[in-house]
Design a protein around this motif. Structure first.
Motif, PDB file in Angstrom:
ATOM      1  N   ARG B  43       0.832  -1.208   0.000  1.00  0.00           N
ATOM      2  CA  ARG B  43       0.000   0.000   0.000  1.00  0.00           C
ATOM      3  C   ARG B  43       0.872   1.267   0.000  1.00  0.00           C
ATOM      4  O   ARG B  43       0.642   2.187  -0.789  1.00  0.00           O
ATOM      5  CB  ARG B  43      -0.890  -0.004   1.249  1.00  0.00           C
ATOM      6  CG  ARG B  43      -1.730   1.235   1.413  1.00  0.00           C
ATOM      7  CD  ARG B  43      -2.168   1.370   2.877  1.00  0.00           C
ATOM      8  NE  ARG B  43      -1.005   1.515   3.739  1.00  0.00           N
ATOM      9  CZ  ARG B  43      -0.957   1.209   5.036  1.00  0.00           C
ATOM     10  NH1 ARG B  43      -2.025   0.748   5.625  1.00  0.00           N
ATOM     11  NH2 ARG B  43       0.142   1.370   5.739  1.00  0.00           N
ATOM     12  N   THR B  97      -8.002  -3.582   6.234  1.00  0.00           N
ATOM     13  CA  THR B  97      -8.676  -3.123   5.023  1.00  0.00           C
ATOM     14  C   THR B  97      -9.159  -1.685   5.179  1.00  0.00           C
ATOM     15  O   THR B  97      -8.921  -0.837   4.304  1.00  0.00           O
ATOM     16  CB  THR B  97      -9.868  -4.055   4.713  1.00  0.00           C
ATOM     17  OG1 THR B  97      -9.381  -5.388   4.599  1.00  0.00           O
ATOM     18  CG2 THR B  97     -10.554  -3.643   3.426  1.00  0.00           C
ATOM     19  N   ALA B 101      -7.890   1.693   3.236  1.00  0.00           N
ATOM     20  CA  ALA B 101      -8.772   2.536   2.427  1.00  0.00           C
ATOM     21  C   ALA B 101      -8.787   3.971   2.954  1.00  0.00           C
ATOM     22  O   ALA B 101      -8.758   4.931   2.165  1.00  0.00           O
ATOM     23  CB  ALA B 101     -10.184   1.953   2.416  1.00  0.00           C
ATOM     24  N   ALA B 114      -9.361   3.691  -3.718  1.00  0.00           N
ATOM     25  CA  ALA B 114      -9.296   3.494  -2.269  1.00  0.00           C
ATOM     26  C   ALA B 114      -9.809   2.113  -1.894  1.00  0.00           C
ATOM     27  O   ALA B 114      -9.230   1.440  -1.027  1.00  0.00           O
ATOM     28  CB  ALA B 114     -10.100   4.582  -1.552  1.00  0.00           C
ATOM     29  N   VAL B 115     -10.879   1.662  -2.545  1.00  0.00           N
ATOM     30  CA  VAL B 115     -11.374   0.310  -2.286  1.00  0.00           C
ATOM     31  C   VAL B 115     -10.301  -0.710  -2.661  1.00  0.00           C
ATOM     32  O   VAL B 115      -9.989  -1.632  -1.896  1.00  0.00           O
ATOM     33  CB  VAL B 115     -12.682   0.043  -3.058  1.00  0.00           C
ATOM     34  CG1 VAL B 115     -13.036  -1.434  -3.023  1.00  0.00           C
ATOM     35  CG2 VAL B 115     -13.826   0.871  -2.479  1.00  0.00           C
ATOM     36  N   GLY B 118      -7.569  -0.676  -0.145  1.00  0.00           N
ATOM     37  CA  GLY B 118      -8.015  -1.295   1.104  1.00  0.00           C
ATOM     38  C   GLY B 118      -7.921  -2.807   1.023  1.00  0.00           C
ATOM     39  O   GLY B 118      -7.365  -3.458   1.916  1.00  0.00           O
ATOM     40  N   CYS B 155     -15.513  -2.609   2.353  1.00  0.00           N
ATOM     41  CA  CYS B 155     -14.815  -1.413   1.913  1.00  0.00           C
ATOM     42  C   CYS B 155     -15.732  -0.523   1.083  1.00  0.00           C
ATOM     43  O   CYS B 155     -15.704   0.708   1.217  1.00  0.00           O
ATOM     44  CB  CYS B 155     -13.607  -1.845   1.084  1.00  0.00           C
ATOM     45  SG  CYS B 155     -12.155  -0.870   1.364  1.00  0.00           S
ATOM     46  N   MET B 159     -16.892   3.287   1.900  1.00  0.00           N
ATOM     47  CA  MET B 159     -16.794   4.421   0.988  1.00  0.00           C
ATOM     48  C   MET B 159     -18.140   5.144   0.878  1.00  0.00           C
ATOM     49  O   MET B 159     -18.185   6.376   0.859  1.00  0.00           O
ATOM     50  CB  MET B 159     -16.381   3.955  -0.415  1.00  0.00           C
ATOM     51  CG  MET B 159     -15.017   3.324  -0.495  1.00  0.00           C
ATOM     52  SD  MET B 159     -13.705   4.305   0.238  1.00  0.00           S
ATOM     53  CE  MET B 159     -13.834   5.766  -0.768  1.00  0.00           C
TER      54      MET B 159
END
Lengths: 201, 201, 201
Positions: B43, B97, B101, B114-115, B118, B155, B159
Motif C-alpha cells: 500500500r 482493510t 482505504a 481506495a477500495v 483497502g 470497503c 466508501m
C-alpha cells in the motif's frame, strides 16, 4: 483508447490463465487486474512516479475489473477466439513495452535502463499472474516462443530510433516491430535455447 | 493498540501457515513479518508514502517478529485455539482493510482506487506468505469462503458511508461489516463460484 | 568494484538455479538480473530512494545481464567450481547486507528497521529468483544452513559497532562476521530448527 484496450486484453488473458485452477470469482478479478496493471505498477515503483497510475486514474481499474468479470461469465458459456486473443495480447505487449520505455526516458533513465523498464512493463503483469497461479512464468518458457525477447528487441530498436527521430515516429515503429516479431515467432515456432541443452537440442 | 494486535494476529497466521513446510526458524520469522506487514508495505509503495510504515515506526517490526518467535515455540508444544484464531484473523482483515482505504483517501485517491488499496492492504500480506510457501494464495480459494470478497464489500460500504458521515463513524461500521461477512461466510460455508464450473457446481 | 563483483556473483547464482528448469535464454537473463538486483530494488522501494539504483546507474544492469549470458554459455560446456561459487556467494551476501543496512541508516531508519532492510537487501533477490522458478525460497530451508540468519547476526553486530565506531570501521567487521558465519555453517552443517519438530529432530 489504445491504453484501455491493452488493459482489457491483458485482463482477459489473466482470466483465461486462471481457468481450471481452484480460484474463485474474486481471485479471478484480482488475477485479471494483476495481469493488466502489474507491469505498470512495478514500473511506477521503480521510477518513483507515485501514487501509481491506477490510483491517479482509476478508470484503468474499472476497465480491468469489468473486463475480467465479463470474461468470466462469457468464457463459461462460449468458446473464445484463441487466435484473436493471441494477436490482441501481442498488441498489448507491444503497447505496454513502448509506453514503459518512453516513460522511463521522460524520467531521464539511461537507454539500458529504459529498455529494461520497457520489458518489465510489458511482461511483469503476466509474470505476477503466473506466480499467483503457482506456475513458472510463461514468458520464460520455450513453448511460448519469442515474447519477452520480442519486447526487448523492439525496445532496442525504439531506443536507436529515438536517437534520430522524435518519439512520435520512433514509438509506433518500435511497437510494430514487437508485434511483428511476436506474431512471426508464433507462426514459425521460433524460440530461444534453454539451459537443459542435452535434452532439448 | 488495535494495530499491534492485528500485526500480532497476522504474524501468528503466518507461522501456522509454515507448519509442516521445510522452513527453518528464521524463515518462519520472515513469513510472519511478510504476513503482518506485507499488505501495508505494498500500500505504501503504491501511494508513495515512503519510507514505508515499518521503517518509520519499527515497533511493528518488533511486534511481528516477537509474536512469530513466541508462536513458533508455543505451537510446537500446545494445540492452538483454531476457532479463536479464525476470529482474530477476521478482525485483523477488517482493521487492515479499512485502515488501508482510509489512508488512500487522505492521499486523494478516487473511491475505486481506495477500495482497491483497502483490499490490497487486507489481503496482500497473506498472498505473499502463500507465494513464499509455494502455494496458490488461499484468499483465492473457494474453501476459504468469503475473504477478499468480505474485505471488498465492507470497503464499498465504508466508501458509501464516508460520503455522508465523518470517517470516525464510517470506519468502525465498515470494519464491523467485514468482520460479520467473514464470520458468517465461515459459519454457513458461503463461497463464490470458480471457473471450473462443470466440475465444482 | 566490489559492488560489481557482488552483482556478477549473484547473477551467476541465478543462472545456475535455473539449470534444468524449462526456462529459455531470455528468462535466464531475467532470473540473473532479479537475483543480482532484486534485493536492492526492494530496499530502494521501501526507503523511497527512487528511481531505484539500477535506473540511476545502469552499469549494474549491464554487469548482471552480461555475467548471466556468459555463465549460460560457459555452464553448458564446463563444470563450474561449486566450492568457489559458494564462497563468492557468501561474499556477495555479506556485502549486500551491510550496504543495505548502511543505506537505511543514512535515511534515518531505526536500528531494528536498518537490520531488517539489510537482511532484505541480502536475501530478497535470491527469494524472488526462487519464487520465479517455482520453488520455496532456499534461504528458508534447513539444508542451506545459516544464510539469512548469518546476515541477521552480522547486521546486528554492525549496528552495535556503529554506536561506538565510525561506519568505515563497523562495516568491514560486520561483513566479515556474515562471511565467517556463513562459511562456518556450511563447513560444520549448522542449521536452525524447523517447525516439523517431531520428524526432523
Amino acid at each position: 483508447v489504445a491504453d484501455h484496450c491493452a488493459v482489457g486484453v491483458s485482463a482477459v488473458g489473466g482470466v483465461l490463465a486462471a481457468r481450471g485452477k481452484r480460484v474463485d470469482l474474486f481471485g479471478i478479478v484480482v488475477v485479471a487486474l494483476v495481469s493488466a496493471l502489474g507491469g505498470g505498477t512495478v514500473r511506477d515503483w521503480c521510477l518513483g512516479d507515485l501514487p501509481v497510475l491506477w490510483i491517479r486514474d482509476s478508470s484503468y481499474l474499472l476497465t480491468g475489473a469489468g473486463t475480467g468479470l465479463v470474461t468470466f461469465f462469457l468464457a463459461r458459456r462460449l468458446p473464445l477466439p484463441q487466435r484473436g486473443l493471441l494477436i490482441a495480447d501481442a498488441f498489448a505487449l507491444a503497447l505496454y513495452t513502448i509506453v514503459g520505455a518512453s516513460k522511463a526516458l521522460t524520467f531521464h533513465a539511461s537507454p539500458a535502463a529504459a529498455v529494461a523498464l520497457g520489458v518489465v512493463t510489458g511482461v511483469a503483469g503476466g509474470m505476477m499472474r503466473d506466480v499467483l497461479l503457482g506456475e513458472i512464468p510463461a514468458v520464460f518458457r520455450k513453448e511460448i516462443h519469442l515474447y519477452a525477447t520480442a519486447a526487448f528487441l523492439g525496445c532496442v530498436l525504439f531506443m536507436l530510433l529515438s536517437l534520430i527521430y522524435r518519439p512520435e515516429i520512433a514509438a509506433p515503429i518500435g511497437s510494430a516491430a514487437i508485434l511483428t516479431l511476436r506474431l512471426v515467432s508464433i507462426r514459425w515456432k521460433v524460440g530461444l535455447p534453454t539451459f537443459a541443452a542435452r535434452e532439448s537440442g
